[in-house]
Design a protein around this motif. Structure first.
Motif, short mmCIF file in Angstrom:
data_model
loop_
_atom_site.label_atom_id
_atom_site.label_comp_id
_atom_site.label_asym_id
_atom_site.label_seq_id
_atom_site.Cartn_x
_atom_site.Cartn_y
_atom_site.Cartn_z
N SER A 28 11.00 -8.35 -3.42
CA SER A 28 11.27 -7.05 -4.03
C SER A 28 9.98 -6.33 -4.38
O SER A 28 9.84 -5.12 -4.15
CB SER A 28 12.12 -7.23 -5.29
N LEU A 29 9.02 -7.05 -4.92
CA LEU A 29 7.74 -6.45 -5.28
C LEU A 29 7.01 -5.98 -4.03
O LEU A 29 6.44 -4.88 -4.01
CB LEU A 29 6.89 -7.46 -6.04
N GLN A 30 7.03 -6.80 -2.99
CA GLN A 30 6.37 -6.41 -1.74
C GLN A 30 7.01 -5.16 -1.14
O GLN A 30 6.33 -4.30 -0.59
CB GLN A 30 6.41 -7.57 -0.74
N LEU A 31 8.32 -5.07 -1.25
CA LEU A 31 9.03 -3.91 -0.74
C LEU A 31 8.64 -2.65 -1.52
O LEU A 31 8.41 -1.58 -0.93
CB LEU A 31 10.54 -4.12 -0.83
N ILE A 32 8.53 -2.76 -2.83
CA ILE A 32 8.11 -1.63 -3.66
C ILE A 32 6.68 -1.22 -3.30
O ILE A 32 6.35 -0.03 -3.26
CB ILE A 32 8.21 -2.01 -5.15
N GLN A 33 5.83 -2.21 -3.03
CA GLN A 33 4.45 -1.92 -2.65
C GLN A 33 4.41 -1.11 -1.35
O GLN A 33 3.64 -0.14 -1.23
CB GLN A 33 3.67 -3.22 -2.49
N VAL A 34 5.22 -1.50 -0.39
CA VAL A 34 5.28 -0.78 0.88
C VAL A 34 5.78 0.65 0.67
O VAL A 34 5.24 1.60 1.24
CB VAL A 34 6.18 -1.52 1.90
N ILE A 35 6.81 0.81 -0.16
CA ILE A 35 7.35 2.14 -0.45
C ILE A 35 6.30 3.02 -1.11
O ILE A 35 6.14 4.21 -0.77
CB ILE A 35 8.61 2.04 -1.34
N CYS A 36 5.57 2.46 -2.06
CA CYS A 36 4.49 3.21 -2.72
C CYS A 36 3.42 3.64 -1.71
O CYS A 36 2.95 4.79 -1.74
CB CYS A 36 3.85 2.36 -3.82
N ALA A 37 3.05 2.72 -0.83
CA ALA A 37 2.01 3.01 0.15
C ALA A 37 2.47 4.11 1.11
O ALA A 37 1.69 5.04 1.43
CB ALA A 37 1.66 1.75 0.93
N ILE A 38 3.70 4.03 1.58
CA ILE A 38 4.22 5.06 2.49
C ILE A 38 4.26 6.41 1.79
O ILE A 38 3.91 7.44 2.38
CB ILE A 38 5.63 4.67 2.98
N THR A 39 4.66 6.40 0.52
CA THR A 39 4.74 7.64 -0.25
C THR A 39 3.38 8.31 -0.39
O THR A 39 3.23 9.51 -0.15
CB THR A 39 5.32 7.38 -1.65
N TRP A 40 2.36 7.53 -0.76
CA TRP A 40 1.07 8.18 -0.95
C TRP A 40 0.43 8.56 0.39
O TRP A 40 -0.33 9.54 0.47
CB TRP A 40 0.15 7.39 -1.84
N CYS A 41 0.74 7.82 1.46
CA CYS A 41 0.23 8.20 2.77
C CYS A 41 0.83 9.53 3.23
O CYS A 41 0.17 10.33 3.90
CB CYS A 41 0.53 7.11 3.80
N LEU A 42 2.08 9.78 2.86
CA LEU A 42 2.74 11.04 3.21
C LEU A 42 2.01 12.24 2.62
O LEU A 42 2.00 13.33 3.20
CB LEU A 42 4.19 11.03 2.72
N PHE A 43 1.39 12.05 1.46
CA PHE A 43 0.75 13.16 0.77
C PHE A 43 -0.78 13.15 0.85
O PHE A 43 -1.41 14.17 0.56
CB PHE A 43 1.16 13.16 -0.70
N ALA A 44 -1.37 12.02 1.23
CA ALA A 44 -2.83 11.93 1.11
C ALA A 44 -3.55 11.37 2.32
O ALA A 44 -4.78 11.51 2.42
CB ALA A 44 -3.18 11.05 -0.11
N ALA A 45 -2.86 10.75 3.28
CA ALA A 45 -3.54 10.07 4.38
C ALA A 45 -4.28 11.03 5.30
O ALA A 45 -5.42 10.79 5.70
CB ALA A 45 -2.55 9.23 5.18
N GLY A 46 -3.65 12.13 5.65
CA GLY A 46 -4.30 13.06 6.57
C GLY A 46 -3.81 14.49 6.49
O GLY A 46 -3.55 15.11 7.52
N PRO A 47 -3.67 15.04 5.27
CA PRO A 47 -3.18 16.42 5.16
C PRO A 47 -4.13 17.44 5.78
O PRO A 47 -3.70 18.53 6.16
CB PRO A 47 -3.05 16.63 3.65
N ILE A 48 -5.40 17.08 5.93
CA ILE A 48 -6.37 18.05 6.46
C ILE A 48 -6.03 18.45 7.89
O ILE A 48 -6.45 19.52 8.35
CB ILE A 48 -7.81 17.50 6.41
#
Length: 537
Positions: A5-25
């Motif tokens: 469950s914790l690992q799944l939450i970690q993946v969800i958090c990572a996907i979420t921040w990548c959506l907004f910060a990985a390559g918006p430029i």
């Protein structure tokens, strides 16, 4: 809370921040109209520039300090902002790899959130900053923060060995989709909230690095970081860095036929040493999987394994791929920065150019996301050489379509480009892992991206030539880029084909020798025991 469950939450958090910060430029094409409308760099335009623009383009509506169509100086400055940001993103890849290997993902993520915070503040407070250029500085800082928070998430694939490919695909998809951030901003700005200025938007954006910081502090793993090479090895071979099946695997999916196993291992051992770079004796699974991959890739897999990073970098395998990557990246970023002006010249219509630009803004994040599953299928069922030929062919077709003054053909080229972009990056990383190995992957791939980023700063020279020498006609520059693409891709393909053919012939000779002599080298006792244990499981 359970481990899964914790690992799944970690993946969800990572996907979420990548959506907004990985390559918006890379959503610059959508942000550019807002920058123009907000008057960014409009001070570079002379009164004559503004008068000429409005006099020669009666269909344009004057907006605030300028028009939707910037003057040459303003356009070049805005495009340079993107050029510098895109180049920096690739250059910093090498630094990210170093920080990850030495300090781990926590430091990497905290650094990334810091860069994103400074970038957002620079853009939000741009009207109050005069001692440095807040727009270029802010954009570059966003470009630096993206790789730090994106690449550090790859380690999460190790939490789900059975689903490592899916996790990496989701993270990559989030990276591709992050360019939609500025598109959504533009939609809101132009249709519902014209008061949502750059200051307000980037002030609100500060919640993103704050979210990343909090997630890393309280949710994300602090230890057990695996190198980028380890992630690539798990993705390509299905084995960990010790050459064994990951924890929780039963190995049923790759249990080989005994005759096939002995044949592959014997021919493989005649070409490669049985020791890894760290002098560790390779496991039976490792030798078997690598032998299968070498056969599947027609001798390309493992061609530079065991060599030092410096030897690999000096080889034609690296130099020729570097030349190909530089020209492909240059073409992609040049188009992203100048899509509207290119289409306006080719189609002879400002309205059609706006339409194409709007379609591109949507297609860039969506197309990349949709194409990811198909990219995996191609890499799983095609050899490395075939993948390179596909990338080269698609690149040339896109380039040719971009030379034709046709709305439908240009649109087709755009749809191909947005699907091609993630395919190109994936093929390059897959090539580096299979050719150079996993021990040096971070260094070799990072240097490849870094050097290509440096060379891509030359995009501003191409842009200036288009504005001045060729009077906004993009065809001469695009023709040159297509021609150079043809030369670099053909040279790479011919070299890889000749080398793989020679290695494949050597493999066949060893197999024939084994068949003729009817002898099969015995596996070392410790490997046989391990194979028996795994086979029994």
């Amino acid at each position: 809370m359970g481990k899964v469950s914790l690992q799944l939450i970690q993946v969800i958090c990572a996907i979420t921040w990548c959506l907004f910060a990985a390559g918006p430029i890379f959503g610059f094409a959508a942000l550019k109209p807002i920058l123009i409308q907000e008057g960014v760099y409009s001070g570079l335009c002379t009164p004559v520039d503004g008068t000429a623009l409005l006099a020669n383009a009666s269909n344009l509506v004057p907006l605030k300090e300028g028009s939707l169509k910037p003057c040459t100086a303003q356009d070049l400055k805005l495009n340079f902002m993107f050029t510098l940001g895109a180049g920096t993103t690739n250059v910093v890849a090498l630094l990210v790899g170093y920080v990850l290997d030495v300090y781990g993902p926590s430091v990497c993520v905290f650094a990334g959130s810091g860069f994103l915070t400074m970038g957002a503040l620079s853009l939000a407070l741009s009207s109050k900053i005069s001692f440095f250029d807040p727009y270029i500085t802010g954009y570059v800082l966003l470009a630096v923060g993206g790789p730090f928070v994106f690449i550090s998430t790859f380690q999460l694939a190790n939490g789900f060995p059975n689903k490592s490919g899916t996790i990496l695909a989701l993270l990559t998809g989030a990276f591709d989709s992050s360019s939609a951030l500025f598109f959504i901003y533009r939609l809101i700005y132009q249709n519902w909230m014209p008061s949502l200025t750059l200051k307000k938007f980037f002030t609100g954006y500060l919640i993103v690095p704050l979210f990343i910081f909090v997630c890393q502090l309280f949710i994300m793993p602090k230890e057990s970081y695996k190198s980028l090479g380890a992630v690539q090895k798990l993705e390509i071979e299905g084995l960990d860095m010790n050459g064994n099946l990951p924890e929780g695997e039963d190995g049923s999916r790759i249990i080989p036929d005994e005759t096939e196993r002995q044949s592959l291992l014997s021919s493989h051992s005649n070409v490669h040493p049985v020791l890894s770079n760290d002098s560790r004796r390779k496991s039976v699974w490792e030798n078997y999987v690598e032998a299968k991959l070498e056969k599947k890739t027609k001798g390309i897999f493992g061609v530079m394994h065991g060599y030092s990073a410096s030897e690999q970098i000096k080889s034609p395998w690296f130099v020729l791929m570097l030349a190909f990557v530089i020209i492909c990246m240059l073409r992609i970023n040049y188009f992203v920065a100048t899509v509207r002006s290119q289409e306006e010249f080719l189609l002879g219509s400002h309205k059609l150019a706006l339409k194409v630009n709007s379609i591109f803004d949507v297609a860039l994040p969506v197309g990349g996301l949709v194409s990811i599953p198909f990219i995996g299928l191609v890499l799983d069922h095609c050899s490395t050489l075939t993948a390179i030929i596909l990338v080269s062919s698609i690149s040339l077709v896109i380039g040719i379509l971009g030379l034709i003054p046709s709305f439908s053909l240009n649109l087709l080229g755009i749809f191909m480009l947005v699907a091609y972009r993630p395919f190109y990056y994936t093929v390059v990383s897959d090539y580096c892992a299979k050719v150079f190995g996993f021990d040096t992957f971070g260094t070799v791939y990072g240097l490849l991206m870094c050097l290509s980023g440096i060379f891509n700063l030359g995009q501003s020279v191409l842009d200036r030539s288009t504005h001045t020498t060729f009077n906004m006609n993009p065809t001469p520059i695009n023709s040159i880029l297509v021609a150079v693409t043809a030369v670099t891709s053909t040279t790479l393909i011919v070299y890889v084909y000749k080398e793989s053919k020679a290695r494949e012939e050597r493999m066949q000779v060893f197999e024939q020798m084994e068949t003729t002599t009817k002898t099969t080298p015995e596996a070392p006792a410790e490997e046989s025991a391990q194979y028996g244990t795994l086979n029994a499981s």
